[in-house]
Scaffold this motif. Structure first.
Motif, PDB file in Angstrom:
ATOM      1  N   THR A  79       0.839  -1.189   0.000  1.00 46.43           N
ATOM      2  CA  THR A  79       0.000   0.000   0.000  1.00 46.43           C
ATOM      3  C   THR A  79       0.879   1.246   0.000  1.00 46.43           C
ATOM      4  OG1 THR A  79      -1.659  -1.217   1.270  1.00 46.43           O
ATOM      5  CG2 THR A  79      -1.854   1.183   1.239  1.00 46.43           C
ATOM      6  N   ALA A  80       0.778   2.024  -1.065  1.00 48.15           N
ATOM      7  CA  ALA A  80       1.574   3.257  -1.164  1.00 48.15           C
ATOM      8  C   ALA A  80       1.123   4.249  -0.105  1.00 48.15           C
ATOM      9  CB  ALA A  80       1.420   3.865  -2.550  1.00 48.15           C
ATOM     10  N   ARG A  81       2.071   4.921   0.491  1.00 48.53           N
ATOM     11  CA  ARG A  81       1.753   5.909   1.529  1.00 48.53           C
ATOM     12  C   ARG A  81       0.848   7.020   0.987  1.00 48.53           C
ATOM     13  NH1 ARG A  81       3.221   3.528   6.154  1.00 48.53           N
ATOM     14  NH2 ARG A  81       5.378   2.873   6.195  1.00 48.53           N
ATOM     15  N   ASN A  82       1.018   7.358  -0.307  1.00 47.90           N
ATOM     16  CA  ASN A  82       0.204   8.422  -0.893  1.00 47.90           C
ATOM     17  C   ASN A  82      -1.057   7.889  -1.576  1.00 47.90           C
ATOM     18  OD1 ASN A  82       1.153   7.312  -3.243  1.00 47.90           O
ATOM     19  ND2 ASN A  82       2.058   9.189  -4.036  1.00 47.90           N
ATOM     20  N   GLY A  83      -1.279   6.574  -1.512  1.00 46.75           N
ATOM     21  CA  GLY A  83      -2.507   5.991  -2.040  1.00 46.75           C
ATOM     22  C   GLY A  83      -2.535   5.684  -3.528  1.00 46.75           C
ATOM     23  N   VAL A  84      -1.425   5.851  -4.245  1.00 46.71           N
ATOM     24  CA  VAL A  84      -1.460   5.619  -5.693  1.00 46.71           C
ATOM     25  C   VAL A  84      -1.598   4.142  -6.060  1.00 46.71           C
ATOM     26  CG1 VAL A  84      -0.266   7.754  -6.324  1.00 46.71           C
ATOM     27  CG2 VAL A  84       1.051   5.666  -5.988  1.00 46.71           C
ATOM     28  N   PHE A  85      -1.267   3.250  -5.145  1.00 46.07           N
ATOM     29  CA  PHE A  85      -1.541   1.827  -5.362  1.00 46.07           C
ATOM     30  C   PHE A  85      -1.816   1.161  -4.024  1.00 46.07           C
ATOM     31  CE2 PHE A  85       3.138   2.152  -5.341  1.00 46.07           C
ATOM     32  CZ  PHE A  85       3.486   1.254  -4.351  1.00 46.07           C
ATOM     33  N   ASP A  86      -2.619   0.111  -4.078  1.00 46.12           N
ATOM     34  CA  ASP A  86      -2.952  -0.672  -2.893  1.00 46.12           C
ATOM     35  C   ASP A  86      -3.235  -2.089  -3.379  1.00 46.12           C
ATOM     36  OD1 ASP A  86      -3.613  -1.576  -0.380  1.00 46.12           O
ATOM     37  OD2 ASP A  86      -5.538  -0.532  -0.288  1.00 46.12           O
ATOM     38  N   VAL A  87      -2.250  -2.948  -3.233  1.00 49.63           N
ATOM     39  CA  VAL A  87      -2.325  -4.298  -3.780  1.00 49.63           C
ATOM     40  C   VAL A  87      -2.538  -5.287  -2.637  1.00 49.63           C
ATOM     41  CG1 VAL A  87      -1.087  -6.042  -5.117  1.00 49.63           C
ATOM     42  CG2 VAL A  87      -0.789  -3.613  -5.659  1.00 49.63           C
ATOM     43  N   ASP A  88      -3.617  -6.068  -2.724  1.00 51.71           N
ATOM     44  CA  ASP A  88      -3.925  -7.083  -1.714  1.00 51.71           C
ATOM     45  C   ASP A  88      -3.270  -8.390  -2.131  1.00 51.71           C
ATOM     46  OD1 ASP A  88      -5.122  -8.209   0.551  1.00 51.71           O
ATOM     47  OD2 ASP A  88      -6.908  -8.799  -0.576  1.00 51.71           O
ATOM     48  N   LEU A  89      -2.558  -9.019  -1.206  1.00 48.37           N
ATOM     49  CA  LEU A  89      -1.788 -10.227  -1.525  1.00 48.37           C
ATOM     50  C   LEU A  89      -2.149 -11.369  -0.579  1.00 48.37           C
ATOM     51  CD1 LEU A  89       1.588  -8.345  -1.899  1.00 48.37           C
ATOM     52  CD2 LEU A  89       0.295  -9.402  -3.769  1.00 48.37           C
ATOM     53  N   GLN A  90      -3.037 -12.212  -1.013  1.00 45.74           N
ATOM     54  CA  GLN A  90      -3.345 -13.434  -0.267  1.00 45.74           C
ATOM     55  C   GLN A  90      -2.117 -14.351  -0.312  1.00 45.74           C
ATOM     56  OE1 GLN A  90      -6.136 -14.043   1.426  1.00 45.74           O
ATOM     57  NE2 GLN A  90      -7.137 -12.151   0.792  1.00 45.74           N
ATOM     58  N   PRO A  91      -1.971 -15.278   0.620  1.00 43.01           N
ATOM     59  CA  PRO A  91      -0.836 -16.211   0.568  1.00 43.01           C
ATOM     60  C   PRO A  91      -0.809 -16.942  -0.786  1.00 43.01           C
ATOM     61  CG  PRO A  91      -1.966 -16.410   2.666  1.00 43.01           C
ATOM     62  CD  PRO A  91      -2.810 -15.508   1.801  1.00 43.01           C
ATOM     63  N   GLY A  92       0.371 -16.953  -1.403  1.00 44.00           N
ATOM     64  CA  GLY A  92       0.544 -17.617  -2.691  1.00 44.00           C
ATOM     65  C   GLY A  92       0.079 -16.819  -3.894  1.00 44.00           C
ATOM     66  N   ALA A  93      -0.456 -15.633  -3.674  1.00 46.50           N
ATOM     67  CA  ALA A  93      -1.008 -14.839  -4.774  1.00 46.50           C
ATOM     68  C   ALA A  93       0.008 -13.835  -5.316  1.00 46.50           C
ATOM     69  CB  ALA A  93      -2.258 -14.101  -4.310  1.00 46.50           C
ATOM     70  N   THR A  94      -0.294 -13.328  -6.508  1.00 47.81           N
ATOM     71  CA  THR A  94       0.470 -12.263  -7.132  1.00 47.81           C
ATOM     72  C   THR A  94      -0.483 -11.112  -7.410  1.00 47.81           C
ATOM     73  OG1 THR A  94       2.008 -13.803  -8.186  1.00 47.81           O
ATOM     74  CG2 THR A  94       1.856 -11.610  -9.154  1.00 47.81           C
ATOM     75  N   GLY A  95      -0.044  -9.905  -7.121  1.00 48.24           N
ATOM     76  CA  GLY A  95      -0.822  -8.711  -7.418  1.00 48.24           C
ATOM     77  C   GLY A  95       0.087  -7.685  -8.052  1.00 48.24           C
ATOM     78  N   SER A  96      -0.482  -6.774  -8.820  1.00 49.76           N
ATOM     79  CA  SER A  96       0.370  -5.818  -9.520  1.00 49.76           C
ATOM     80  C   SER A  96      -0.274  -4.444  -9.607  1.00 49.76           C
ATOM     81  CB  SER A  96       0.685  -6.331 -10.926  1.00 49.76           C
ATOM     82  OG  SER A  96      -0.515  -6.451 -11.675  1.00 49.76           O
ATOM     83  N   ALA A  97       0.560  -3.464  -9.949  1.00 44.24           N
ATOM     84  CA  ALA A  97       0.117  -2.089 -10.153  1.00 44.24           C
ATOM     85  C   ALA A  97       0.958  -1.483 -11.265  1.00 44.24           C
ATOM     86  CB  ALA A  97       0.272  -1.277  -8.873  1.00 44.24           C
ATOM     87  N   VAL A  98       0.317  -0.696 -12.120  1.00 48.13           N
ATOM     88  CA  VAL A  98       1.026   0.031 -13.170  1.00 48.13           C
ATOM     89  C   VAL A  98       1.483   1.362 -12.582  1.00 48.13           C
ATOM     90  CG1 VAL A  98       0.817   1.105 -15.446  1.00 48.13           C
ATOM     91  CG2 VAL A  98      -0.326  -1.078 -14.982  1.00 48.13           C
ATOM     92  N   MET A  99       2.744   1.683 -12.782  1.00 45.36           N
ATOM     93  CA  MET A  99       3.307   2.935 -12.275  1.00 45.36           C
ATOM     94  C   MET A  99       2.982   4.042 -13.279  1.00 45.36           C
ATOM     95  SD  MET A  99       4.641   2.013  -9.433  1.00 45.36           S
ATOM     96  CE  MET A  99       3.523   0.645  -9.200  1.00 45.36           C
ATOM     97  N   ARG A 100       2.090   4.940 -12.894  1.00 46.57           N
ATOM     98  CA  ARG A 100       1.567   5.943 -13.826  1.00 46.57           C
ATOM     99  C   ARG A 100       2.214   7.325 -13.683  1.00 46.57           C
ATOM    100  NH1 ARG A 100      -2.049   3.279 -16.534  1.00 46.57           N
ATOM    101  NH2 ARG A 100      -3.391   1.746 -15.558  1.00 46.57           N
ATOM    102  N   ALA A 101       3.087   7.475 -12.693  1.00 44.60           N
ATOM    103  CA  ALA A 101       3.742   8.773 -12.490  1.00 44.60           C
ATOM    104  C   ALA A 101       5.168   8.543 -12.013  1.00 44.60           C
ATOM    105  CB  ALA A 101       2.970   9.593 -11.464  1.00 44.60           C
TER     106      ALA A 101
END
Length: 123
Positions: A79-101
């Motif tokens: 979870t980005a401190r400024n809120g630009v991404f917040d990815v939930d990661l269950q055990p064994g899972a993969t999550g991603s975010a596109v860096m837009r800035a």
């Protein structure tokens, strides 16, 4: 006289002008420097294991994707401190975010605040 009129008819003059413009444009393109291709977006991976985020990837650019792979037995977030991404990661899972800035983005796990990381994104 008829042949002179045909050679100078507006339709024929327009067609010759169009051909001439087409040839000049093609010639100009042949000598124009090639434009650099836009860099293809990349995916960078951060592994989460033993209650830690792995090392931050180097060379992240705007448009790239950052993927977090949770190899831990616990649920985490990135979870980005400024809120630009917040990815939930269950055990064994993969999550991603596109860096837009561009910028430096500190992040942490909402469930385990001592788990922190930082992503530097270049323009």
């Amino acid at each position: 006289m008829l042949s002179t009129w045909l050679m100078n008819s507006p339709d024929l003059r327009s067609e010759r002008l169009s051909r001439r413009m087409l040839l000049m444009s093609a010639g100009a393109l042949a000598f124009a420097p090639a434009l650099p291709a836009a860099a293809a977006a990349r995916t960078h991976t951060i592994v989460v294991d033993k209650m830690k985020f792995g090392p931050a990837p180097i060379g992240v650019r705007v448009g790239d994707t950052v993927a977090w792979v949770n190899r831990d037995i616990f649920r985490h977030t990135a979870t980005a401190r400024n809120g630009v991404f917040d990815v939930d990661l269950q055990p064994g899972a993969t999550g991603s975010a596109v860096m837009r800035a561009a910028g430096t983005f500190p992040y942490a796990c909402r469930f385990h605040p001592a788990m922190t990381g930082q992503i530097v994104v270049a323009a």
